[in-house]
Design a protein around this motif. Structure first.
Motif, PDB file in Angstrom:
ATOM      1  N   ASP A  79       0.270  -0.696   2.984  1.00 19.06           N
ATOM      2  CA  ASP A  79       0.560   0.729   2.760  1.00 19.06           C
ATOM      3  C   ASP A  79      -0.246   1.601   3.723  1.00 19.06           C
ATOM      4  N   LYS A 132       1.265   1.317   7.176  1.00 14.18           N
ATOM      5  CA  LYS A 132       2.504   2.085   7.234  1.00 14.18           C
ATOM      6  C   LYS A 132       2.215   3.572   7.403  1.00 14.18           C
ATOM      7  N   LYS A 133       1.217   4.047   6.669  1.00 15.83           N
ATOM      8  CA  LYS A 133       0.847   5.461   6.771  1.00 15.83           C
ATOM      9  C   LYS A 133       0.333   5.776   8.176  1.00 15.83           C
TER      10      LYS A 133
END
Length: 241
Positions: A70, A73-74
């Motif tokens: 995550d 991805k950010k």
């Protein structure tokens, strides 16, 4: 002499009873009930606890990996956004550079005469016609067409045009300068003795693709030139707009 009485040896019932035997090598507990053996290993509980512990560790690792994914991805989304901003800035910068090149580096100008070595006469004629100045002295940017006599602006800017016409004593002389076919300024001399000349100059705002040319009067007028090149047409870019 007393007689010994033998009692029958007690035999445990097979049904519902638990017989326990301990093996020093395996330390297993055997349970026999109604002829069915079930084996319970003392270390089974430990193995189960160890399996649960390993599962918890794997779950924790999986949660950590998901959090890391995550986060990546950010970060990737932020980098993509920054890249898009950079690309937009680069595009704007390139446009500014091109505009600057056009403003500073655009050098447009031409100069031509009606005659060259021989005698040239245009008119008189009952119809207006474009005057073609075929003898080209200078044509930087190739904006002037010596075959048609038409100047086509390559860019938006302020252009200055200068032209001179001459006629023989038997005819009036003159012409007008047209922008996209519309009259702007003109010269005219009545017929008389000798050779009469007239000169005109003007600054015009032009858009890219606008045309400028000289046109004869539709009357008893005549333009004249020879090897001395009296009749001339010139123009050049002053600055971009």
């Amino acid at each position: 002499m007393k007689q010994l009485i033998r009692y029958p040896r007690y035999q445990p019932r097979q049904s519902g009873l638990l017989c326990v035997s301990v093996s020093s090598s395996t330390q297993q507990v055997h349970r026999k009930q109604t002829g069915i053996d079930k084996t319970v290993t003392p270390c089974d509980n430990a193995n189960m606890c160890e399996s649960l512990s390993v599962g918890q560790v794997l779950d924790t690792k999986l949660a950590e990996l998901e959090a890391a994914v995550d986060f990546l991805k950010k970060q990737n989304a932020e980098l993509t956004s920054k890249q898009q901003i950079t690309d937009a800035q680069l595009t704007t910068l390139n446009k500014d550079v091109e505009n600057l090149k056009r403003e500073v580096g655009q050098k447009v100008g031409f100069s031509a005469s009606l005659g060259d070595d021989g005698l040239v006469r245009i008119g008189p004629t009952c119809e207006e016609q474009t005057v073609v100045f075929k003898n080209v002295f200078f044509n930087n940017g190739n904006a002037y067409n010596a075959c048609t006599g038409i100047f086509t602006a390559p860019c938006k800017g302020a252009f200055q045009f200068i032209f001179k016409t001459i006629g023989l004593c038997d005819y009036n002389s003159g012409a007008y300068l047209a922008k996209n076919g519309e009259r702007q300024v003109s010269t005219w001399r009545p017929k008389g003795s000798g050779r009469d000349t007239a000169t005109q100059a003007v600054i015009l705002p032009l858009d890219a693709g606008d045309t400028v040319n000289l046109v004869t009067w539709a009357s008893n007028d005549q333009l004249f030139d020879n090897q001395y090149r009296y009749s001339t047409f010139s123009g050049f870019l002053l600055f971009s707009l």
